[in-house]
Design a protein around this motif. Structure first.
Motif, PDB file in Angstrom:
ATOM      1  N   ALA A   1      25.675   2.458   4.994  1.00  0.00           N
ATOM      2  CA  ALA A   1      27.223   1.879   5.012  1.00  0.00           C
ATOM      3  C   ALA A   1      28.335   2.854   5.322  1.00  0.00           C
ATOM      4  N   ASP A   2      28.081   3.905   4.580  1.00  0.00           N
ATOM      5  CA  ASP A   2      28.941   5.184   4.607  1.00  0.00           C
ATOM      6  C   ASP A   2      28.883   5.762   5.827  1.00  0.00           C
ATOM      7  N   HIS A   3      27.691   5.954   6.441  1.00  0.00           N
ATOM      8  CA  HIS A   3      27.684   6.689   7.775  1.00  0.00           C
ATOM      9  C   HIS A   3      28.304   5.750   9.006  1.00  0.00           C
ATOM     10  N   LEU A   4      27.945   4.510   8.788  1.00  0.00           N
ATOM     11  CA  LEU A   4      28.544   3.675   9.759  1.00  0.00           C
ATOM     12  C   LEU A   4      30.092   3.659   9.909  1.00  0.00           C
ATOM     13  N   LYS A   5      30.863   3.811   8.579  1.00  0.00           N
ATOM     14  CA  LYS A   5      32.184   4.069   8.555  1.00  0.00           C
ATOM     15  C   LYS A   5      32.739   5.488   9.327  1.00  0.00           C
ATOM     16  N   PHE A   6      31.599   6.494   9.165  1.00  0.00           N
ATOM     17  CA  PHE A   6      31.947   7.633   9.658  1.00  0.00           C
ATOM     18  C   PHE A   6      31.864   7.722  11.146  1.00  0.00           C
ATOM     19  N   CYS A   7      30.729   7.053  11.546  1.00  0.00           N
ATOM     20  CA  CYS A   7      30.741   6.978  13.004  1.00  0.00           C
ATOM     21  C   CYS A   7      31.893   6.343  13.936  1.00  0.00           C
ATOM     22  N   LYS A   8      32.318   5.144  12.958  1.00  0.00           N
ATOM     23  CA  LYS A   8      33.402   4.413  13.739  1.00  0.00           C
ATOM     24  C   LYS A   8      34.835   5.362  13.765  1.00  0.00           C
TER      25      LYS A   8
ATOM     26  N   SER B   1      27.103   4.784  26.466  1.00  0.00           N
ATOM     27  CA  SER B   1      25.574   4.055  26.605  1.00  0.00           C
ATOM     28  C   SER B   1      25.462   2.747  25.694  1.00  0.00           C
ATOM     29  N   PHE B   2      26.488   2.544  24.974  1.00  0.00           N
ATOM     30  CA  PHE B   2      26.533   1.193  24.015  1.00  0.00           C
ATOM     31  C   PHE B   2      27.802   0.638  24.129  1.00  0.00           C
ATOM     32  N   VAL B   3      27.866  -0.420  23.473  1.00  0.00           N
ATOM     33  CA  VAL B   3      29.124  -1.416  23.533  1.00  0.00           C
ATOM     34  C   VAL B   3      29.645  -1.457  22.054  1.00  0.00           C
ATOM     35  N   LYS B   4      28.987  -1.378  20.995  1.00  0.00           N
ATOM     36  CA  LYS B   4      29.140  -1.454  19.738  1.00  0.00           C
ATOM     37  C   LYS B   4      28.583  -0.422  18.923  1.00  0.00           C
ATOM     38  N   MET B   5      28.891  -0.438  17.713  1.00  0.00           N
ATOM     39  CA  MET B   5      28.320   0.715  16.512  1.00  0.00           C
ATOM     40  C   MET B   5      27.438   0.024  15.651  1.00  0.00           C
ATOM     41  N   HIS B   6      26.321   0.217  15.419  1.00  0.00           N
ATOM     42  CA  HIS B   6      25.450  -0.381  14.500  1.00  0.00           C
ATOM     43  C   HIS B   6      24.841   0.798  13.609  1.00  0.00           C
ATOM     44  N   CYS B   7      24.809   0.708  12.305  1.00  0.00           N
ATOM     45  CA  CYS B   7      24.180   1.539  11.465  1.00  0.00           C
ATOM     46  C   CYS B   7      23.458   0.737  10.324  1.00  0.00           C
ATOM     47  N   ARG B   8      22.108   0.665  10.337  1.00  0.00           N
ATOM     48  CA  ARG B   8      21.390  -0.492   9.548  1.00  0.00           C
ATOM     49  C   ARG B   8      20.274   0.304   8.464  1.00  0.00           C
ATOM     50  N   TYR B   9      20.327  -0.266   7.258  1.00  0.00           N
ATOM     51  CA  TYR B   9      19.377   0.169   6.547  1.00  0.00           C
ATOM     52  C   TYR B   9      18.250  -0.585   6.593  1.00  0.00           C
ATOM     53  N   LYS B  10      16.845  -0.007   6.874  1.00  0.00           N
ATOM     54  CA  LYS B  10      15.647  -0.555   7.011  1.00  0.00           C
ATOM     55  C   LYS B  10      14.661   0.135   6.179  1.00  0.00           C
ATOM     56  N   SER B  11      13.461  -0.728   5.981  1.00  0.00           N
ATOM     57  CA  SER B  11      12.297  -0.077   5.341  1.00  0.00           C
ATOM     58  C   SER B  11      11.733   1.215   5.798  1.00  0.00           C
ATOM     59  N   GLU B  12      11.785   1.233   7.356  1.00  0.00           N
ATOM     60  CA  GLU B  12      11.194   2.389   8.092  1.00  0.00           C
ATOM     61  C   GLU B  12      12.349   2.568   9.245  1.00  0.00           C
ATOM     62  N   ILE B  13      12.199   3.834   9.522  1.00  0.00           N
ATOM     63  CA  ILE B  13      13.095   4.218  10.838  1.00  0.00           C
ATOM     64  C   ILE B  13      12.363   4.060  11.944  1.00  0.00           C
ATOM     65  N   VAL B  14      11.069   3.843  12.229  1.00  0.00           N
ATOM     66  CA  VAL B  14      10.411   3.095  13.062  1.00  0.00           C
ATOM     67  C   VAL B  14       9.336   2.308  12.578  1.00  0.00           C
ATOM     68  N   HIS B  15       9.566   1.182  13.323  1.00  0.00           N
ATOM     69  CA  HIS B  15       8.576   0.073  12.483  1.00  0.00           C
ATOM     70  C   HIS B  15       7.072   0.025  12.725  1.00  0.00           C
ATOM     71  N   SER B  16       6.385   0.497  11.925  1.00  0.00           N
ATOM     72  CA  SER B  16       5.054   0.860  12.028  1.00  0.00           C
ATOM     73  C   SER B  16       4.180   0.112  11.029  1.00  0.00           C
ATOM     74  N   GLY B  17       4.838  -0.549   9.974  1.00  0.00           N
ATOM     75  CA  GLY B  17       3.857  -1.028   8.983  1.00  0.00           C
ATOM     76  C   GLY B  17       3.257   0.026   7.993  1.00  0.00           C
ATOM     77  N   LEU B  18       3.144   1.203   8.300  1.00  0.00           N
ATOM     78  CA  LEU B  18       2.661   2.224   7.664  1.00  0.00           C
ATOM     79  C   LEU B  18       3.807   2.732   6.499  1.00  0.00           C
ATOM     80  N   ARG B  19       3.677   2.051   5.418  1.00  0.00           N
ATOM     81  CA  ARG B  19       4.753   2.435   4.504  1.00  0.00           C
ATOM     82  C   ARG B  19       4.203   3.101   3.251  1.00  0.00           C
ATOM     83  N   ASP B  20       2.881   3.336   2.981  1.00  0.00           N
ATOM     84  CA  ASP B  20       2.530   3.996   1.867  1.00  0.00           C
ATOM     85  C   ASP B  20       2.695   5.382   2.020  1.00  0.00           C
TER      86      ASP B  20
END
Length: 319
Positions: free
Chosen positions: A23-30, A83-102
């Protein structure tokens, strides 16, 4: 000199309170006027951002000043427009979705394949005891890949773990993994090592860095990127086009998204078929009532969908 830069980067580094950081990083980028897409997780950062040269420099300086991201490396492209129209910064469980979370099984901060700089990768890739492994999805390697690379029939990187048995035949070889910027290889190579592969490497900085530092030699086709450019040139040494039009089969390097948002398939399509099919992959998509206007680029800004709603009849009821 270009007015804008596009930055591609990732870093596996533990982030406490990652959701608040996002959330804080999104504000900074904007505040810098940047556009782009950043994923934040407890395991690190993964982003592509675009903006003026000055704004991008300020952003890079700020990120590098954070001790958690000391190993982060920016890959910088000069572009004529953001190269983009909008700015998104989202929290997720992985930074690249692999399903390998352990993290006790797969943890890129503790074990990955040996990093090869582009010149080292170039020198090794054609040796007899080497297998060059593309860990990207079908639509990516259909557009471009290293000559003689092993590719996998996967739609998403999260399908990679299920392919380990198919790769078992290469356990006695040196495995050189590669992807767009390096992030997928961190987990792919770590998984290969966990599964008993002994000699595993990864192309540091991925295809993008290889293009900049090794001229992209023997990378056939173009490289898919996750922004409104859709693809970039890599090979300035011995370039060829390997992708063909999904509709007519003619050789074409043009990658688009289907104009039907409910399909949104990534595929290659020549300009003639693009005009005739209005940017769609099939007649069914061409007739779809939600079909987007095709402007020749094949890139569409995602339309935000309502959240926390429930359907009742033809009404949308908010919670």
């Amino acid at each position: 000199m270009a007015k804008y830069n596009t930055l591609l980067y990732y870093c596996y580094s533990t982030i406490a309170n990652a959701e608040q950081f996002a959330a804080d990083h999104l504000k900074f980028c904007k505040s810098l006027g940047l556009t782009g897409r950043i994923i934040v997780a407890e395991e690190g950062l993964n982003g592509t951002v675009s903006g003026t040269v000055e704004a991008c420099q300020t952003y890079m300086d700020a990120v590098r000043a954070d001790g958690r991201f000391g190993s982060l490396e920016f890959k910088i492209d000069e572009v004529d427009e953001p190269s983009f129209v909008k700015m998104h910064c989202r929290y997720k469980s992985e930074i690249v979705h692999s399903g390998l979370r352990d993290p006790n099984v797969i943890n890129p901060q503790q074990q990955t394949g040996k990093h090869l700089e582009p010149a080292e990768f170039l020198a090794m890739k054609d040796q007899k005891d080497v297998v060059v492994l593309d860990v990207r999805s079908n639509y990516e390697h259909n557009l471009g890949k290293f000559k003689n690379a092993v590719t996998l029939d996967i739609e998403n990187f999260r399908d990679f773990p299920a392919m380990i048995n198919e790769l078992a035949q290469y356990k006695d070889k040196k495995i050189l993994t590669y992807c767009t910027g390096g992030i997928k290889c961190e987990k792919a190579s770590a998984l290969l090592l966990h599964e008993g592969f002994k000699d595993v490497y990864q192309l540091h900085g991925g295809i993008i860095k290889y293009g900049k530092e090794a001229g992209g030699e023997d990378f056939d086709g173009k490289c898919y990127v996750f922004d409104n450019r859709l693809s970039v040139e890599v090979n300035s040494v011995n370039p060829v086009v390997i992708s063909t039009c999904f509709n007519c089969g003619k050789v074409t390097p043009k990658m688009i998204n289907c104009a039907n948002p409910e399909c949104n398939e990534h595929f290659t399509q020549c300009d003639e078929c693009g005009t005739a099919m209005e940017g769609c992959c099939s007649d069914a998509c061409k007739e779809h009532p939600r079909k987007r206007q095709y402007d020749g680029t094949g890139y569409y800004v995602k339309v935000p969908q309502p959240v926390n709603t429930a359907k009742k009849g033809n009404l949308q009821l908010a919670d």
